[in-house]
Write an enzyme that holds these catalytic residues in place. Sequence first.
Site, mmCIF file in Angstrom:
data_model
loop_
_atom_site.group_PDB
_atom_site.id
_atom_site.type_symbol
_atom_site.label_atom_id
_atom_site.label_comp_id
_atom_site.label_asym_id
_atom_site.label_seq_id
_atom_site.Cartn_x
_atom_site.Cartn_y
_atom_site.Cartn_z
ATOM 1 N N ASP A 61 0.819 -1.215 0.000
ATOM 2 C CA ASP A 61 0.000 0.000 0.000
ATOM 3 C C ASP A 61 0.855 1.269 0.000
ATOM 4 O O ASP A 61 2.081 1.207 0.167
ATOM 5 C CB ASP A 61 -0.961 0.007 1.207
ATOM 6 C CG ASP A 61 -0.309 -0.524 2.499
ATOM 7 O OD1 ASP A 61 0.925 -0.399 2.618
ATOM 8 O OD2 ASP A 61 -1.025 -1.046 3.362
ATOM 9 N N ASP A 130 -7.877 -3.453 13.914
ATOM 10 C CA ASP A 130 -9.258 -3.677 13.491
ATOM 11 C C ASP A 130 -9.372 -4.858 12.522
ATOM 12 O O ASP A 130 -10.414 -5.072 11.913
ATOM 13 C CB ASP A 130 -9.821 -2.399 12.848
ATOM 14 C CG ASP A 130 -8.991 -1.936 11.650
ATOM 15 O OD1 ASP A 130 -8.012 -2.621 11.277
ATOM 16 O OD2 ASP A 130 -9.323 -0.884 11.076
ATOM 17 N N HIS A 132 -7.477 -5.267 9.791
ATOM 18 C CA HIS A 132 -7.095 -5.000 8.399
ATOM 19 C C HIS A 132 -5.815 -5.734 8.027
ATOM 20 O O HIS A 132 -4.962 -5.999 8.884
ATOM 21 C CB HIS A 132 -7.001 -3.489 8.109
ATOM 22 C CG HIS A 132 -5.860 -2.765 8.739
ATOM 23 N ND1 HIS A 132 -5.999 -1.551 9.382
ATOM 24 C CD2 HIS A 132 -4.541 -3.053 8.812
ATOM 25 C CE1 HIS A 132 -4.819 -1.144 9.808
ATOM 26 N NE2 HIS A 132 -3.918 -2.037 9.483
ATOM 27 N N GLU A 137 -9.541 -1.978 5.326
ATOM 28 C CA GLU A 137 -10.272 -1.779 6.577
ATOM 29 C C GLU A 137 -11.600 -2.518 6.519
ATOM 30 O O GLU A 137 -12.185 -2.681 5.450
ATOM 31 C CB GLU A 137 -10.565 -0.275 6.760
ATOM 32 C CG GLU A 137 -9.346 0.632 6.721
ATOM 33 C CD GLU A 137 -8.630 0.713 8.061
ATOM 34 O OE1 GLU A 137 -8.596 -0.299 8.791
ATOM 35 O OE2 GLU A 137 -8.081 1.784 8.366
HETATM 36 P P1 PGA Z 1 2.186 -2.533 12.505
HETATM 37 O O1 PGA Z 1 0.979 -2.412 11.456
HETATM 38 O O2 PGA Z 1 3.126 -3.552 11.950
HETATM 39 O O3 PGA Z 1 2.780 -1.160 12.508
HETATM 40 O O4 PGA Z 1 1.568 -2.952 13.804
HETATM 41 C C1 PGA Z 1 0.317 -3.543 11.032
HETATM 42 C C2 PGA Z 1 -0.763 -3.159 10.077
HETATM 43 O O5 PGA Z 1 -1.406 -2.118 10.307
HETATM 44 O O6 PGA Z 1 -0.979 -3.891 9.105
#
Ligand code: PGA
Length: 238
Positions: A61, A130, A132, A137
Site C-alpha cells: 500500500d 481492526d 485490516h 479496513e
Molecule cells: P504494525 O501495522 O506492523 O505497525 O503494527 C500492522 C498493520 O497495520 O498492518
Amino acid sequence: MRIEVFKTAEEVAQAAAQHIRNLLDRKPGAVLALPTGSTPLGVYKLLGDVDFTRARSFNLDEYVGLEPEHPASYHAYMKKYVLAHINLPPARCHLPNGMAVDLDAECRAYEEAIKRAGGLDFAMMGIGHDGHVAFNEPPSSLACRTRVVRLHEGTRKANQVHFPEGESTPERAITMGVGTLMDARQVLLLATGAGKAEILAKALCGPVTAMVPATALQLHADPIIFCDAQAASAVGCL
Ligand code: PGA
C-alpha cells in the site's frame, strides 16, 4: 494453516527472514508482496546476506497525496528500511503511486503489473488492530482488488507516530485488495505484542467475514502465521 509461536518478536523476525532466505534460494526471481509498518522492521534488518537481485517486490500500500520524498510515505520507508539493507535493485521495487492524477487507473495498472510479473509468489503482511491486512479496513470484501480506501480513525491514530508534528495521517490510501493478497501462492502473517492478541484470535479462529479482513487467511491454500507468545495468548484454536 501453519501457526508458529515464538517467545519473542526478535525470534519472529528471525523466522520470517529465514523463510524469505529459503524462498529466494529456491526461486531467486520470486515476486514478493512486502509490507511496511513496525512489525516487519526487524525482518528487513536481517536480510542483508540474501540475494534479491533477480527478485521483484510490490508494496502492499501507499498513502494518497504524499510525495515519495515525504518521510512518512511508504516510498521513503522502503528506501530507508529495506533498500538500504538489501540488494534489491530500486527499479524492481514497485509501489502504488499515491500522487497519481487518476487514482483508479493507477490501481488498475498496479494489478496489471503484478499479473505481468507472473503473480505474487509470496505476500508478507502484518495485521491492524481492526483486522485490516494491507489497508483493507473492515468491511472489505474478501475478493476486493487494488483500490483507493478511506482509512479508519484508529488506523490513522496508530500511524500518527510516523508523521512530523502538526501533520496528520492522510485520510486515503491505495491498497492491494484482500483478493490480490490472497492470490499470492503463499502468505505469511506476522503478529507481535499483546496489543494484537485479541484481533489475531478473531482472524485465525473467528468466523470468516468482511468485518475482519484478515480472516481471509483461513481460506488460503498455504497460509503461515509467525507470532510471539504475547500475540498468540488469546488464540484458543491453536
Ligand atoms: P504494525 O501495522 O506492523 O505497525 O503494527 C500492522 C498493520 O497495520 O498492518
